[in-house]
Design an enzyme around this catalytic site. Structure first.
Site, short mmCIF file in Angstrom:
data_model
loop_
_atom_site.label_atom_id
_atom_site.label_comp_id
_atom_site.label_asym_id
_atom_site.label_seq_id
_atom_site.Cartn_x
_atom_site.Cartn_y
_atom_site.Cartn_z
N TYR A 32 4.66 0.79 1.13
CA TYR A 32 4.71 1.59 2.35
C TYR A 32 5.87 1.15 3.24
O TYR A 32 6.56 1.97 3.82
CB TYR A 32 3.41 1.41 3.15
CG TYR A 32 2.29 2.29 2.69
CD1 TYR A 32 1.90 3.39 3.41
CD2 TYR A 32 1.60 2.01 1.52
CE1 TYR A 32 0.85 4.20 3.00
CE2 TYR A 32 0.55 2.80 1.10
CZ TYR A 32 0.17 3.90 1.84
OH TYR A 32 -0.87 4.69 1.43
N ARG A 54 -5.12 6.22 8.71
CA ARG A 54 -5.22 7.33 7.78
C ARG A 54 -5.87 8.49 8.52
O ARG A 54 -6.66 8.30 9.44
CB ARG A 54 -6.05 6.94 6.56
CG ARG A 54 -5.49 5.77 5.76
CD ARG A 54 -6.40 5.42 4.61
NE ARG A 54 -5.89 4.30 3.81
CZ ARG A 54 -6.20 3.02 4.00
NH1 ARG A 54 -7.05 2.71 4.97
NH2 ARG A 54 -5.68 2.08 3.24
N HIS A 64 -4.80 -2.55 4.00
CA HIS A 64 -4.56 -2.62 2.56
C HIS A 64 -5.27 -3.82 1.96
O HIS A 64 -5.25 -4.91 2.53
CB HIS A 64 -3.05 -2.75 2.27
CG HIS A 64 -2.29 -1.49 2.56
ND1 HIS A 64 -0.96 -1.49 2.93
CD2 HIS A 64 -2.68 -0.19 2.55
CE1 HIS A 64 -0.57 -0.26 3.11
NE2 HIS A 64 -1.58 0.55 2.90
N HIS A 124 0.29 11.28 7.04
CA HIS A 124 0.53 10.08 6.25
C HIS A 124 1.98 9.62 6.36
O HIS A 124 2.28 8.43 6.23
CB HIS A 124 0.18 10.32 4.78
CG HIS A 124 -0.31 9.09 4.08
ND1 HIS A 124 -1.51 8.50 4.37
CD2 HIS A 124 0.25 8.30 3.13
CE1 HIS A 124 -1.69 7.43 3.62
NE2 HIS A 124 -0.62 7.28 2.86
N ARG A 164 2.25 7.26 9.14
CA ARG A 164 1.76 5.94 8.72
C ARG A 164 2.87 5.17 8.01
O ARG A 164 3.08 3.99 8.27
CB ARG A 164 0.54 6.13 7.82
CG ARG A 164 -0.09 4.87 7.26
CD ARG A 164 -1.37 5.27 6.53
NE ARG A 164 -1.83 4.25 5.60
CZ ARG A 164 -2.66 3.26 5.91
NH1 ARG A 164 -3.09 3.15 7.16
NH2 ARG A 164 -3.06 2.39 5.00
N LYS A 181 -10.69 2.84 3.74
CA LYS A 181 -10.59 2.94 2.29
C LYS A 181 -11.21 1.70 1.65
O LYS A 181 -10.97 0.58 2.07
CB LYS A 181 -9.12 3.05 1.89
CG LYS A 181 -8.89 3.56 0.49
CD LYS A 181 -7.43 3.87 0.26
CE LYS A 181 -7.20 4.45 -1.12
NZ LYS A 181 -5.78 4.81 -1.35
#
Length: 679
Positions: free
Chosen positions: A620, A497, A611, A585, A588, A522
């Protein structure tokens, strides 16, 4: 409260004899006592709330704050039980006061740093002390407690020597020793002073060394080596090595003296063995499928020192020897968000934002503050001006429903409205917890159903065109050229990220081990990701010209940490020249999709991207349509081959399975004579 604390100390010592639990508990209680300044019976949950906020303001970690909350909870439960008072409510309310913790990885050190450290350790006693931590996984307290008689020689000459270790909670275990450690043990015994003390490690005062003494010796050698390493990091390094060597989890857990296997699983995650293997195999397949891609191999790995961070000389200091400090940004100006809102909303909103800021990652405070206040301002301006809400008691479910309906009619995306509702509910929960009359009905509004948009990834042709353009534009090899290559491959090959990349520190990079530590991603989750050969090359070339800075961030621009806006602007400029619409992003998304389509295990992709849930990864990493078609054709070919092997007649052998499979579509199907399945 002094007498209550002394009673509690005696109780803890009885319950946990021979442990340091009482010492830490009493220290935490004394900190709380000095803050609250009132008898234990008068402490309320509001006092504990203020204590938590004060601790976070001082920069205490979530783990430390929660440990002190656990101590307070235990303390007040003890007092209520001793007083035989069932009405004495515990002021610690976990659901209310607990601070969310992340998932930190073991803080091991790179192999190059291990070599540099031990190159400075010349005393046989110290080499054995730190060797037992680094190659046997002992805790510093376990090393200090060792006695001469704890060595178990190998009488058979087959298994090697072993060591009896007294660990946490007076639990004993036996750990095997390498032949090198056994030799160092014997060498130290030859030089060990003859004293009555049975302690293995003796100081110049002819007494056993203590934990503090061991830590001081390590700090001494770290200064010589230019490192910052703790004793526990040596133990973490041992755990990583054993995980990389695929030592079975139960055996590693037993050797480290963990009471629960789940504690040991952190070391497995830190090693990232499966992710690395799957990633390297997938990247090799990508290189094979794109022979014309302008990738260049990594430079030969050197055994040079891990990169250090050169810093700007500080006043009165010795230049690069000074430890760098982070550049602290000024707090964001939030006054513009209050304009037009009544005081009864502004005052608790200011308290709420301050409350949240202490829980956000420092580098993300400005961003999260702006996003959260924009959302709350949007909601409250409508509620006050259009909804006619004049106070907390006047706010009802119908106001929230009307706001959501109005936003949807205006064409606002369902995901945006849901985010605004989440922000509103979080704020109202905070306000309600501080005594304001919030109607429960405002929380009962159902979330708006959102669609499932496709991931925004670049196809192979667009990605290669972008990559070619960036390499062409940065071929000059200037400092900015190398910086641009470094951040591009961290995004394109690491799947980071943007905020994670901007927060990277020099110490997070292990070029020799070709891995990168992502700290507090995250959800405050740490992870280790492998580095591609190209990423290693570009990072090494960039670090050679990184220069001095006011921070230890990995990527710097004008002596400060690189900003997200700079990366976004430069990437957008490169994309415009290449005719590609791209964002950090989107790179990614692209990496996840490319890795999945060359067969990388989706669970490994989940760990690579950081994740929490696998469902997020499947969003994704959506499979290309050609991949689905190819998999279908291969599956049908296998079915057809199986059908032909099982066919019993020449007629069946002459009818292809695909033709038979779809033959019913060429003629109507009659159901007139069919009996119904049910009545």
């Amino acid at each position: 409260m002094d007498e209550a604390i002394r009673e509690f100390e005696r109780y803890v010592n009885r319950r946990y004899p021979g442990r340091s639990t009482a010492k830490h508990y009493i220290s935490d209680l004394q900190i709380f006592q000095s803050f609250v300044g009132k008898p234990a019976r008068e402490v309320t949950r509001w006092d504990v709330d203020r204590f938590v906020e004060d601790q976070l303001t001082q920069g205490r970690s979530a783990t430390t704050v929660n440990r002190r909350l656990a101590c307070l909870h235990h303390f007040f439960e003890f007092l209520a039980d001793e007083a035989d008072d069932d009405a004495w409510a515990n002021p610690v309310v976990w659901r209310r006061q607990r601070v969310k913790e992340g998932q930190p990885l073991p803080r091991d050190i790179s192999d190059a740093d291990v070599e540099r450290l031990f190159a400075c350790i010349d005393h046989p006693r110290d080499r054995l002390m730190f060797g037992l931590m680094c190659w046997a996984g002992l805790r510093v307290g376990e090393v200090a407690a060792l006695q001469v008689s704890d060595l178990i020689p190998d009488s058979s000459g087959e298994k090697g020597a072993r060591l009896r270790v007294r660990g946490k909670g007076q639990k004993e275990r036996v750990v095997p020793l390498t032949s090198d450690l056994t030799q160092q043990w014997e060498m130290w015994l030859v030089q060990r002073p003859e004293v009555e003390d049975e302690a293995l490690f003796i100081t110049r005062r002819k007494e056993g060394i203590r934990e503090r003494g061991i830590q001081d010796r390590l700090a001494h050698y770290c200064r010589q080596a230019g490192l910052e390493v703790s004793c526990h990091q040596l133990r973490h390094t041992f755990g990583r090595w054993m995980a990389e060597g695929e030592m079975p989890l139960p055996s590693l857990s037993k050797m480290l003296g963990h009471a629960q296997v789940t504690t040991t699983q952190v070391y497995i995650a830190g090693a990232g063995v499966d992710v690395r293997a799957d990633y390297e195999a997938a990247m090799s397949r990508l290189d094979a499928e794109c022979p014309g891609s302008p990738l260049f191999p990594a430079a030969p790995l050197e055994t040079a020192d891990s990169p250090r961070w050169p810093t700007v000389p500080q006043a009165g200091g010795a230049g690069g020897e000074a430890i760098p400090s982070d550049v602290v940004e000024e707090p964001p100006d939030v006054s513009r968000f209050w304009a037009g809102l009544p005081d009864w909303v502004v005052e608790p909103m200011a308290e709420y934002i301050a409350h949240q800021q202490r829980r956000w990652k420092p580098s993300q405070v400005r961003h999260h503050t702006r996003i959260r206040l924009q959302s709350l301002r949007q909601v409250w301006r409508w509620l006050v001006e259009d909804g006619g809400v004049s106070g907390w008691e006047a706010l009802g479910r119908r106001h929230v429903e009307a706001y959501a309906d109005e936003r949807l009619k205006a064409g606002t995306a369902a995901s945006t409205v849901n985010r605004e509702l989440r922000d509103l509910w979080a704020f109202l929960s905070f306000v309600g917890g501080h005594g304001q009359p919030i109607a429960p009905g405002v929380f009962r509004l159902s979330r708006i159903k959102e669609g499932k948009p496709l991931p925004r990834f670049l196809n192979d042709e667009a990605y290669q065109r972008l990559e070619e353009r960036i390499l062409e534009a940065t071929a000059g090899g200037t400092r900015d050229d190398r910086l641009d290559r470094a951040w591009f491959y961290l995004l394109a090959h690491g799947g980071l990220r943007l905020s994670e990349m901007c927060d990277l520190r020099v110490r997070d990079v292990d070029l020799t081990g070709q891995r990168l530590a992502v700290r507090e991603g995250k959800g405050k989750r740490d992870r280790i990701i492998p580095l591609s050969g190209t990423a290693v090359t570009t990072l090494r070339e960039y670090l050679a010209v990184r220069g001095m800075a006011q921070t230890d961030h990995l990527l710097i621009f004008r002596e400060r940490s690189i900003k997200a806006g700079l990366v976004q602007a430069r990437l957008k400029r490169y994309g415009a020249v290449a005719g590609v619409s791209v964002s950090p992003h989107r790179l990614r998304h692209t990496l996840a999709t490319r890795l999945l389509n060359v067969g990388m295990n989706i669970v490994s992709i989940q760990h690579l991207l950081g994740h929490e849930k696998l469902d997020t990864t499947t969003i994704y990493a959506r499979v290309h349509d050609p991949t689905v078609e190819q998999d279908f054709q291969q599956a049908m070919a296998r079915l057809e081959a199986r059908h032909e092997r099982r066919a019993g007649t020449a007629e069946r052998e002459s009818t292809p399975l695909m033709e038979e499979f779809f033959s019913h579509t060429d003629r109507p199907v009659s159901i007139a004579n069919q009996e119904p399945d049910c009545v």
